[in-house]
Design a protein around this motif. Structure first.
Motif, PDB file in Angstrom:
ATOM      1  N   PRO A 100      21.711  25.560 -33.918  1.00  0.00           N
ATOM      2  CA  PRO A 100      21.972  24.062 -34.206  1.00  0.00           C
ATOM      3  C   PRO A 100      23.127  23.374 -33.316  1.00  0.00           C
ATOM      4  CG  PRO A 100      23.145  25.642 -35.767  1.00  0.00           C
ATOM      5  CD  PRO A 100      22.276  26.513 -35.000  1.00  0.00           C
ATOM      6  N   ASP A 101      22.965  23.331 -32.076  1.00  0.00           N
ATOM      7  CA  ASP A 101      23.728  23.018 -31.174  1.00  0.00           C
ATOM      8  C   ASP A 101      22.887  22.291 -30.180  1.00  0.00           C
ATOM      9  OD1 ASP A 101      25.562  22.673 -29.111  1.00  0.00           O
ATOM     10  OD2 ASP A 101      26.512  24.707 -29.282  1.00  0.00           O
ATOM     11  N   MET A 102      23.106  21.120 -29.815  1.00  0.00           N
ATOM     12  CA  MET A 102      22.392  20.460 -28.745  1.00  0.00           C
ATOM     13  C   MET A 102      22.684  21.058 -27.397  1.00  0.00           C
ATOM     14  SD  MET A 102      22.478  16.491 -30.072  1.00  0.00           S
ATOM     15  CE  MET A 102      22.560  15.844 -28.649  1.00  0.00           C
ATOM     16  N   ARG A 103      23.758  21.895 -26.919  1.00  0.00           N
ATOM     17  CA  ARG A 103      23.778  22.422 -25.923  1.00  0.00           C
ATOM     18  C   ARG A 103      23.188  24.012 -25.768  1.00  0.00           C
ATOM     19  NH1 ARG A 103      29.947  21.303 -26.810  1.00  0.00           N
ATOM     20  NH2 ARG A 103      29.315  22.671 -28.444  1.00  0.00           N
ATOM     21  N   TYR A 142       9.690  23.501 -42.340  1.00  0.00           N
ATOM     22  CA  TYR A 142      11.026  23.153 -42.679  1.00  0.00           C
ATOM     23  C   TYR A 142      11.577  24.055 -43.815  1.00  0.00           C
ATOM     24  CZ  TYR A 142      14.659  20.887 -45.314  1.00  0.00           C
ATOM     25  OH  TYR A 142      15.741  20.391 -46.021  1.00  0.00           O
ATOM     26  N   LEU A 143      12.630  24.701 -43.504  1.00  0.00           N
ATOM     27  CA  LEU A 143      13.430  25.405 -44.040  1.00  0.00           C
ATOM     28  C   LEU A 143      14.669  24.881 -45.012  1.00  0.00           C
ATOM     29  CD1 LEU A 143      13.498  28.562 -41.709  1.00  0.00           C
ATOM     30  CD2 LEU A 143      11.902  28.016 -43.818  1.00  0.00           C
ATOM     31  N   SER A 144      15.618  24.319 -44.184  1.00  0.00           N
ATOM     32  CA  SER A 144      16.745  23.680 -44.749  1.00  0.00           C
ATOM     33  C   SER A 144      17.464  22.657 -43.955  1.00  0.00           C
ATOM     34  CB  SER A 144      17.876  24.690 -45.167  1.00  0.00           C
ATOM     35  OG  SER A 144      18.005  25.259 -43.843  1.00  0.00           O
ATOM     36  N   THR A 145      18.427  21.868 -44.449  1.00  0.00           N
ATOM     37  CA  THR A 145      19.216  20.779 -43.801  1.00  0.00           C
ATOM     38  C   THR A 145      20.618  21.438 -43.728  1.00  0.00           C
ATOM     39  OG1 THR A 145      17.709  19.044 -44.468  1.00  0.00           O
ATOM     40  CG2 THR A 145      20.092  18.657 -43.662  1.00  0.00           C
ATOM     41  N   ASN A 146      21.175  21.631 -42.528  1.00  0.00           N
ATOM     42  CA  ASN A 146      22.467  21.948 -42.530  1.00  0.00           C
ATOM     43  C   ASN A 146      23.325  21.179 -41.307  1.00  0.00           C
ATOM     44  OD1 ASN A 146      22.024  24.650 -44.008  1.00  0.00           O
ATOM     45  ND2 ASN A 146      21.063  25.304 -41.797  1.00  0.00           N
ATOM     46  N   ASN A 147      24.216  20.240 -42.265  1.00  0.00           N
ATOM     47  CA  ASN A 147      25.101  19.223 -41.389  1.00  0.00           C
ATOM     48  C   ASN A 147      24.113  18.240 -40.654  1.00  0.00           C
ATOM     49  OD1 ASN A 147      27.608  20.350 -42.634  1.00  0.00           O
ATOM     50  ND2 ASN A 147      27.335  21.887 -40.711  1.00  0.00           N
ATOM     51  N   ASN A 148      24.236  18.224 -39.297  1.00  0.00           N
ATOM     52  CA  ASN A 148      23.475  17.411 -38.713  1.00  0.00           C
ATOM     53  C   ASN A 148      22.114  17.851 -38.001  1.00  0.00           C
ATOM     54  OD1 ASN A 148      25.365  15.213 -38.745  1.00  0.00           O
ATOM     55  ND2 ASN A 148      26.495  16.080 -37.211  1.00  0.00           N
ATOM     56  N   PHE A 149      21.643  19.101 -38.565  1.00  0.00           N
ATOM     57  CA  PHE A 149      20.500  19.682 -38.235  1.00  0.00           C
ATOM     58  C   PHE A 149      19.537  20.245 -39.140  1.00  0.00           C
ATOM     59  CE2 PHE A 149      23.161  20.070 -34.493  1.00  0.00           C
ATOM     60  CZ  PHE A 149      22.313  19.947 -33.507  1.00  0.00           C
ATOM     61  N   VAL A 150      18.308  20.230 -38.957  1.00  0.00           N
ATOM     62  CA  VAL A 150      17.128  20.791 -39.730  1.00  0.00           C
ATOM     63  C   VAL A 150      16.984  21.918 -39.121  1.00  0.00           C
ATOM     64  CG1 VAL A 150      14.868  20.210 -40.537  1.00  0.00           C
ATOM     65  CG2 VAL A 150      16.396  18.530 -40.437  1.00  0.00           C
ATOM     66  N   LYS A 151      16.728  23.069 -40.358  1.00  0.00           N
ATOM     67  CA  LYS A 151      16.437  24.291 -39.784  1.00  0.00           C
ATOM     68  C   LYS A 151      14.989  24.296 -39.845  1.00  0.00           C
ATOM     69  CE  LYS A 151      17.334  29.227 -40.540  1.00  0.00           C
ATOM     70  NZ  LYS A 151      18.359  30.130 -41.464  1.00  0.00           N
ATOM     71  N   ALA A 152      14.170  24.916 -39.260  1.00  0.00           N
ATOM     72  CA  ALA A 152      12.623  25.321 -39.372  1.00  0.00           C
ATOM     73  C   ALA A 152      12.245  26.514 -38.793  1.00  0.00           C
ATOM     74  CB  ALA A 152      11.756  23.978 -38.660  1.00  0.00           C
ATOM     75  N   ALA A 153      10.983  26.899 -39.211  1.00  0.00           N
ATOM     76  CA  ALA A 153      10.516  27.999 -38.903  1.00  0.00           C
ATOM     77  C   ALA A 153       9.367  27.598 -37.769  1.00  0.00           C
ATOM     78  CB  ALA A 153       9.794  29.129 -39.932  1.00  0.00           C
ATOM     79  N   ILE A 154       9.186  28.260 -36.712  1.00  0.00           N
ATOM     80  CA  ILE A 154       8.101  28.015 -35.553  1.00  0.00           C
ATOM     81  C   ILE A 154       7.173  29.323 -35.719  1.00  0.00           C
ATOM     82  CG2 ILE A 154       9.562  28.433 -33.689  1.00  0.00           C
ATOM     83  CD1 ILE A 154       7.515  26.111 -32.527  1.00  0.00           C
ATOM     84  N   THR A 155       5.853  29.257 -35.808  1.00  0.00           N
ATOM     85  CA  THR A 155       5.129  30.352 -36.143  1.00  0.00           C
ATOM     86  C   THR A 155       3.967  30.128 -35.071  1.00  0.00           C
ATOM     87  OG1 THR A 155       5.453  30.561 -38.293  1.00  0.00           O
ATOM     88  CG2 THR A 155       3.720  31.955 -37.348  1.00  0.00           C
ATOM     89  N   ASP A 156       3.830  31.336 -34.095  1.00  0.00           N
ATOM     90  CA  ASP A 156       2.701  31.123 -33.074  1.00  0.00           C
ATOM     91  C   ASP A 156       1.603  31.812 -33.752  1.00  0.00           C
ATOM     92  OD1 ASP A 156       2.994  33.979 -32.849  1.00  0.00           O
ATOM     93  OD2 ASP A 156       4.193  33.782 -30.908  1.00  0.00           O
ATOM     94  N   GLN A 157       0.491  31.713 -32.749  1.00  0.00           N
ATOM     95  CA  GLN A 157      -0.920  32.417 -33.128  1.00  0.00           C
ATOM     96  C   GLN A 157      -0.909  33.786 -33.418  1.00  0.00           C
ATOM     97  OE1 GLN A 157      -2.865  31.459 -29.469  1.00  0.00           O
ATOM     98  NE2 GLN A 157      -2.364  33.052 -28.297  1.00  0.00           N
TER      99      GLN A 157
END
Length: 174
Positions: A100-103, A142-157
């Motif tokens: 959760p950091d744009m850098r 979508y998993l949760s919202t933390n401050n200025n970020f949304v936490k998500a899970a990305i699942t591949d094939q």
């Protein structure tokens, strides 16, 4: 008129003078390193191209203000899948980050801009797409919202799941 002619003659004479070589140019000649921009390495050219894309497309999104396309999550009665349908008349440029950091490392890019998407120029691990419908082998939950970020899970094939973070301003919870 006489002053104009004298000034023009002075200017032409000054333009014809050759400028002395800088110390670093002379060193380049002595070490056989490229002395001009056209001979620079490809990584430098790629970096300047990415900088150019970043500047132009980032400025376009900023100029759009609130008139942008956001990804949506249907929490009530939905399965928390993150959806984004591209709208050519509205900009979007959404990076998914490793932290959760744009850098932090950019893992995914959803963008309306062709030069952001074609050939994945930013080298995002999960690729770059115009919208989520083009992500045939990936799903975002979508998993949760933390401050200025949304936490998500990305699942591949292969059913491998990683965490990914998006700026909250790009995700609309419904």
């Amino acid at each position: 008129m006489k002053n104009y002619i004298l000034a023009s003659a002075f200017f032409l004479a000054a333009c014809e003078q050759t400028k002395p070589k800088a110390d670093d140019e002379q060193i380049n000649l002595q070490t056989n390193a490229p002395a001009n921009v056209s001979e620079q390495s490809k990584p430098t050219q790629k970096l300047s191209r990415l900088d150019s894309i970043e500047k132009a497309n980032g400025a376009s999104v900023m100029a759009s203000g609130d008139h942008i396309t956001r990804a949506s999550v249907f929490l009530k009665g939905g399965d928390s899948t993150i959806h984004l349908t591209s709208n050519i008349r509205q900009d979007h440029r959404i990076f998914g980050y490793a932290q959760p950091d744009m850098r932090s490392e950019r893992l995914l890019l959803l963008s309306v801009f062709t030069d952001d998407v074609e050939n994945n120029p930013f080298g995002c691990k999960f690729g770059s797409y115009y919208d989520t419908s083009g992500m045939d082998k990936l799903t975002l939950k979508y998993l949760s919202t933390n401050n200025n970020f949304v936490k998500a899970a990305i699942t591949d094939q292969n059913n491998q799941t990683s965490m990914i973070y998006f700026e909250k301003k790009w995700i609309e919870l419904l």
